[in-house]
Scaffold this motif. Structure first.
Motif, PDB file in Angstrom:
ATOM      1  N   ILE B 259       0.827  -1.216   0.000  1.00  0.00           N
ATOM      2  CA  ILE B 259       0.000   0.000   0.000  1.00  0.00           C
ATOM      3  C   ILE B 259       0.861   1.266   0.000  1.00  0.00           C
ATOM      4  O   ILE B 259       0.502   2.276  -0.608  1.00  0.00           O
ATOM      5  N   MET B 260       2.034   1.195   0.651  1.00  0.00           N
ATOM      6  CA  MET B 260       2.908   2.379   0.721  1.00  0.00           C
ATOM      7  C   MET B 260       3.293   2.865  -0.670  1.00  0.00           C
ATOM      8  O   MET B 260       3.381   4.051  -0.924  1.00  0.00           O
ATOM      9  N   ASN B 261       3.567   1.900  -1.579  1.00  0.00           N
ATOM     10  CA  ASN B 261       4.036   2.280  -2.906  1.00  0.00           C
ATOM     11  C   ASN B 261       2.916   2.842  -3.783  1.00  0.00           C
ATOM     12  O   ASN B 261       3.178   3.366  -4.856  1.00  0.00           O
ATOM     13  N   LEU B 262       1.665   2.717  -3.307  1.00  0.00           N
ATOM     14  CA  LEU B 262       0.558   3.342  -4.029  1.00  0.00           C
ATOM     15  C   LEU B 262       0.233   4.716  -3.461  1.00  0.00           C
ATOM     16  O   LEU B 262      -0.520   5.483  -4.055  1.00  0.00           O
ATOM     17  N   CYS B 263       0.758   5.009  -2.269  1.00  0.00           N
ATOM     18  CA  CYS B 263       0.384   6.253  -1.578  1.00  0.00           C
ATOM     19  C   CYS B 263       1.485   7.297  -1.538  1.00  0.00           C
ATOM     20  O   CYS B 263       1.205   8.481  -1.397  1.00  0.00           O
ATOM     21  N   PHE B 264       2.727   6.856  -1.595  1.00  0.00           N
ATOM     22  CA  PHE B 264       3.831   7.813  -1.432  1.00  0.00           C
ATOM     23  C   PHE B 264       4.827   7.659  -2.578  1.00  0.00           C
ATOM     24  O   PHE B 264       4.871   6.619  -3.229  1.00  0.00           O
ATOM     25  N   THR B 265       5.620   8.703  -2.782  1.00  0.00           N
ATOM     26  CA  THR B 265       6.717   8.619  -3.744  1.00  0.00           C
ATOM     27  C   THR B 265       8.007   9.069  -3.060  1.00  0.00           C
ATOM     28  O   THR B 265       7.989   9.512  -1.908  1.00  0.00           O
ATOM     29  N   ASP B 266       9.096   8.966  -3.798  1.00  0.00           N
ATOM     30  CA  ASP B 266      10.390   9.379  -3.234  1.00  0.00           C
ATOM     31  C   ASP B 266      10.378  10.843  -2.811  1.00  0.00           C
ATOM     32  O   ASP B 266      11.078  11.234  -1.883  1.00  0.00           O
ATOM     33  N   GLU B 267       9.557  11.655  -3.486  1.00  0.00           N
ATOM     34  CA  GLU B 267       9.532  13.080  -3.131  1.00  0.00           C
ATOM     35  C   GLU B 267       9.041  13.301  -1.704  1.00  0.00           C
ATOM     36  O   GLU B 267       9.384  14.294  -1.064  1.00  0.00           O
ATOM     37  N   ASP B 268       8.227  12.367  -1.211  1.00  0.00           N
ATOM     38  CA  ASP B 268       7.734  12.502   0.166  1.00  0.00           C
ATOM     39  C   ASP B 268       8.840  12.308   1.195  1.00  0.00           C
ATOM     40  O   ASP B 268       8.676  12.660   2.362  1.00  0.00           O
ATOM     41  N   VAL B 269       9.953  11.710   0.766  1.00  0.00           N
ATOM     42  CA  VAL B 269      11.068  11.463   1.694  1.00  0.00           C
ATOM     43  C   VAL B 269      11.825  12.765   1.980  1.00  0.00           C
ATOM     44  O   VAL B 269      12.713  12.819   2.817  1.00  0.00           O
ATOM     45  N   ASP B 270      11.431  13.827   1.302  1.00  0.00           N
ATOM     46  CA  ASP B 270      12.133  15.102   1.392  1.00  0.00           C
ATOM     47  C   ASP B 270      12.486  15.538   2.818  1.00  0.00           C
ATOM     48  O   ASP B 270      13.540  16.087   3.069  1.00  0.00           O
TER      49      ASP B 270
END
Lengths: 324, 429
Positions: B259-270
């Motif tokens: 589910i995480m890979n459908l909700c977040f992207t690398d940009e959220d790791v900012d």
């Protein structure tokens, strides 16, 4: 979520100095202006101002450093602060104490500012998120992420010698992938209005999609340095050869080393910079490092004034005219 | 126990049902849908007006942390958290201490699970001894002990000969192999997706090729060995195509996405949020869209939480130094609803991917509301709003990337084998 938010207080003043990214041109200019006022302190017979008297600054170094730690040390002392130098790499970490516990203990000793160097990207932001509200954190380099005081001292040096940022071409050459200096430098130069920032190096040392940071990428040295007003050479670590990023130091110098002949491709009055420590004969030829266009030692001197400016600003005692 | 669930919107993707009607449960099984069976006398009547009634969700790879890491979570705590969030079956991974590479360790899990009246707990056995990728685990014994498949979790088997033999042996034992494929060499130094954000943050990246190379290698060995393989936690759009091509070629492969890979992207790791430090990494917006499309087209079968509860210390460090994994059970339904809301796929497709599809991956029937099937049911309120505070999370792991966010969607009741294991409705006889 950007860390820029956590380094500013409610009034937009610098509370921590963790990275250049997200800061305003006004704020960076203010740092440079304050550093100008502190610069003459070093030329006096009594090299001290009382701005941080009674404050305790801890140099918290999780990674070895000589230059950065020494200049932070000097800067704090010239501001009349008490300074504690802690080399964590050789103490707590080895005893298995967690980073959070180390911080708790130092807080309990009533320190006011942490200057932090850590081998992990994001460490400075993490530490700033953990400390008590009255403590300021200054990033002395976190992994490959940022080294903001180095970028400011470089900009200070550039401004002194070139006056204006608006018509400069700056080339950053070498191991950009592993360099926190390069990242901070790119942010600072772009924010201060440099129209063309280039990164120059082989594909193995230029990180993916760095164009998104607003730079031009060059893989050929001669093209990258052509007509540059400022050439910033980065240090090449020996490990890069072991991890198969480069064949040899010899080949690197042959292709990307800065020699007198190559420097002629840059602008006539180009200056050569290096965050140090330099590897003679690897990224830079001795004749260039010690030559007339080199400002490497001025960078070191300027580092003290810039760090004084940053430390005084985060402590909420911004330098005013009378300080210097 | 007889139950009548009255007036809910019944979404049963396996039967292509999406309508407001009643569900009748008798003796642990679905007795009827729509009209009550002759002589049905409901002991419990549940008013589901305004609620959705659907098959219970299935998790294919939770870290239950027991034995060995009880300071993070326990089988009891997570089986209850699963039930509280609409899960009727939760499969746990073998990366415990000791590793579940013998039936003895697995028996411990079975005993603990049996004592908890919550979600049904199943387990995956280890593919290799100690998950070290060197010696084959006793797969036949693990199968006899009840494992639903074998896996080496995220630990890559570097030696291709060992992997080939492991797959061939699993095929002999008739076990499905669960593969979370990542190239050891390309993945070992990284902590997030390699791209513009990792470059800016100075975090070592894991290139997309780390996954596609490994999946291609694994598929070549699936073709040779004939093993049934399930690819877990796809993270890149390119992987979806590789899996689809393998299927087109007739290979027995399936796949899921966390589910995480459908909700977040690398940009959220900012912001260096350690709760977004997960393996496989959160990749680009393009990848996220590609994974969503994969679900919509049925190229990706299942969506799972891949729940990894941690203690606070595991995340008390700079991003790269933290332990990977996020606590995801509690936000699973709201996250799924948000995906549907955003149009990645529709609600019945989301429910299919969370219920009937993982049952099929496990080689089981179930996951549907057909009369005669075990009554595994989730009842949720699709509009209930709540804030994901640490206290509001049922899981012992508070390492949720949704912490502090307002979420929409709340599970109100969970029924396993006709027993109410979670009751947020205060149902009365």
């Amino acid at each position: 979520m950007r860390q820029a938010n956590i380094q500013l207080d409610a009034e937009g003043r610098l509370k921590h100095f963790l990275g250049i990214e997200g800061l305003s041109r006004d704020l960076l200019t203010q740092i440079l202006d304050n550093a100008e006022r502190f610069a003459p302190v070093g030329d006096r017979a009594v090299k001290k101002v009382p701005l941080l008297r009674g404050k305790t600054v801890v140099n918290l170094f999780f990674e070895p450093s000589t230059r950065t730690r020494t200049t932070f040390d000097l800067a704090a002392k010239r501001l009349s602060a008490d300074v504690l130098n802690l080399n964590i790499e050789s103490s707590s970490a080895k005893k298995g104490e967690s980073l959070a516990d180390t911080l708790r203990n130092l807080e309990a000793m009533q320190c006011d500012m942490f200057v932090v160097r850590h081998q992990t990207s994001g460490a400075a932001a993490y530490i700033a998120s953990q400390v008590a509200p009255h403590i300021s954190v200054v990033n002395g380099g976190d992994g490959r992420h940022e080294h903001p005081t180095q970028a400011m001292l470089d900009c200070f040096t550039i401004r002194r010698l070139k006056k204006r940022f608006e018509d400069l071409t700056v080339a950053i050459v070498g191991d950009v992938a592993h360099s926190r200096v390069a990242r901070s430098e790119i942010h600072a130069l772009k924010i201060l209005g440099v129209p063309e920032v280039r990164v120059v190096g082989p594909r193995t040392l230029i990180p993916p999609q760095i164009e998104a940071m607003g730079v031009k990428v060059f893989h050929r040295f001669d093209e990258g340095i052509a007509d540059a007003d400022v050439v910033i050479m980065l240090r090449l670590q020996q490990e890069r050869m072991q991890s198969a990023l480069l064949p040899s130091a010899h080949e690197y110098f042959r292709v990307y080393g800065l020699t007198e002949k190559r420097l002629k491709l840059a602008a006539k009055d180009a200056i050569v910079m290096h965050p140090g420590p330099i590897n003679r004969g690897v990224e830079i030829d001795s004749a260039v490092a010690d030559g007339l266009q080199s400002v490497i030692l001025q960078q070191v001197t300027n580092g003290i004034a810039v760090r004084m400016a940053v430390m005084s600003m985060v402590m909420g005692t911004q330098a005013v005219g009378s300080a210097a | 126990m007889t139950i009548r669930i009255r007036g809910g919107r019944v979404i049963d993707p396996a039967n292509e049902r999406d309508e407001i009607c009643d569900v009748f449960v008798d003796h642990g099984r679905i007795a009827a849908i729509g009209r009550a069976p002759r002589g049905f006398n409901a002991e419990w009547v549940i008013d589901a007006a305004g609620l959705v009634v659907c098959p219970g969700f299935v998790e294919l790879g939770a870290r239950m942390r027991e034995p060995g890491f009880e300071h993070k979570a326990t089988i009891a705590s997570e089986a209850r958290a699963a039930a509280a969030n609409g899960f009727t079956t939760i499969v746990c991974t073998p990366d415990t201490q000791p590793v579940m590479d013998t039936p003895a360790v697995a028996e411990h899990v079975n005993q603990r699970a049996a004592r908890t009246r919550a979600a049904r707990v199943r387990y995956l056995g280890a593919l290799t001894v100690g998950l070290e990728g060197k010696v084959l685990a006793e797969m036949q014994a693990l199968k006899d002990g009840g494992c639903v498949g074998v896996t080496n979790v995220e630990r890559a088997i570097v030696d291709t000969t060992v992997l080939r033999n492991a797959l061939a042996y699993a095929a002999t034992a008739g076990l499905t192999v669960f593969l979370q494929s990542e190239d050891h060499w390309l993945g070992r130094q990284g902590a997030m997706h390699e791209g513009a954000t990792s470059t800016r943050l100075g975090v070592a990246g894991i290139p997309g090729a780390a996954e596609t190379i490994a999946i291609q290698r694994d598929i070549a060995l699936v073709a040779e060995t004939g093993v049934t393989a399930h690819f877990c936690r796809l993270s890149s759009a390119a992987s979806v195509k590789v899996i689809a091509d393998a299927r087109k070629a007739g290979l027995p492969v399936s796949a899921d996405v966390g589910i995480m890979n459908l909700c977040f992207t690398d940009e959220d790791v900012d912001g260096y949020d350690a709760n977004l430090h997960v393996r496989p990494p959160l990749r680009s917006e393009r990848d996220r869209a590609g994974l969503g499309l994969g679900v919509k087209r049925g190229q990706i079968d299942a969506i799972c939480p891949y729940h990894e509860p941690h203690d606070a210390d595991a995340k008390a460090a700079p991003f790269m130094l933290t332990e990977a994994g996020a606590s995801t059970l509690d936000a699973f339904l709201p996250a799924l609803l948000e995906c549907a809301e955003r149009g990645l796929f529709d609600l019945p497709a989301a429910i299919r991917a969370a219920s009937v599809a993982p049952h099929r991956v496990l080689g089981q029937t179930g996951g549907d509301l057909s009369p005669g099937q075990p009554a595994d049911i989730c009842v949720f309120n699709p509009r209930a709003e709540w804030t994901a505070s640490a206290a509001a999370l049922a899981s012992a792991g508070k390492n949720s990337p949704w912490l502090g966010r307002k979420l929409t969607g709340k599970v109100m009741m969970t029924i396993v084998d006709g027993r109410i294991v979670h009751d947020g409705l205060d149902a009365r006889r």
